[in-house]
Design a protein around this motif. Structure first.
Motif: not given
Length: 107
Positions: A9-26
């Motif tokens: 599924g989807a992950i929402f985050a402030q940003s990402e690098v190589r599919q690594i969420p940075i500061n994810p929403l939940r």
């Protein structure tokens, strides 16, 4: 916020690098949750074996939760985002679950 597509599924985050969420929403709850119950929730399934990074006063914290764990584990705190990302990219692969047969369970 950006949307990161994963196989679960989807992950929402402030940003990402190589599919690594940075500061994810939940990200998953940091409280103890029974692993069976945790993975029944579709919103939690997306996080199994998916490391994420959270920026804090102390630096960049790397978290991950394995499917058999009851809560996310802190993998480390790093001074720079780059160091945190390199740590995740070089992280050990999760070990495969042991396979059991019915004969193994005959006591």
């Amino acid at each position: 916020m950006i949307k990161i597509e994963t196989s679960e599924g989807a992950i929402f985050a402030q940003s990402e690098v190589r599919q690594i969420p940075i500061n994810p929403l939940r990200p998953p709850s940091m409280e103890h949750i029974d692993p069976i119950r945790r993975w029944q929730d579709d919103a939690e399934k997306v996080w199994a074996n998916q490391p994420w990074i959270v920026a804090s006063e102390d630096g960049y914290q790397v978290f991950c939760i394995r499917p058999t764990e009851t809560q996310p584990k802190l993998w480390g705190v790093f001074e720079t985002l780059r160091a945190a990302i390199w740590y995740v990219l070089d992280a050990p692969e999760p070990t495969a679950a042991t396979s059991w047969s019915d004969s193994d369970l005959n006591f």
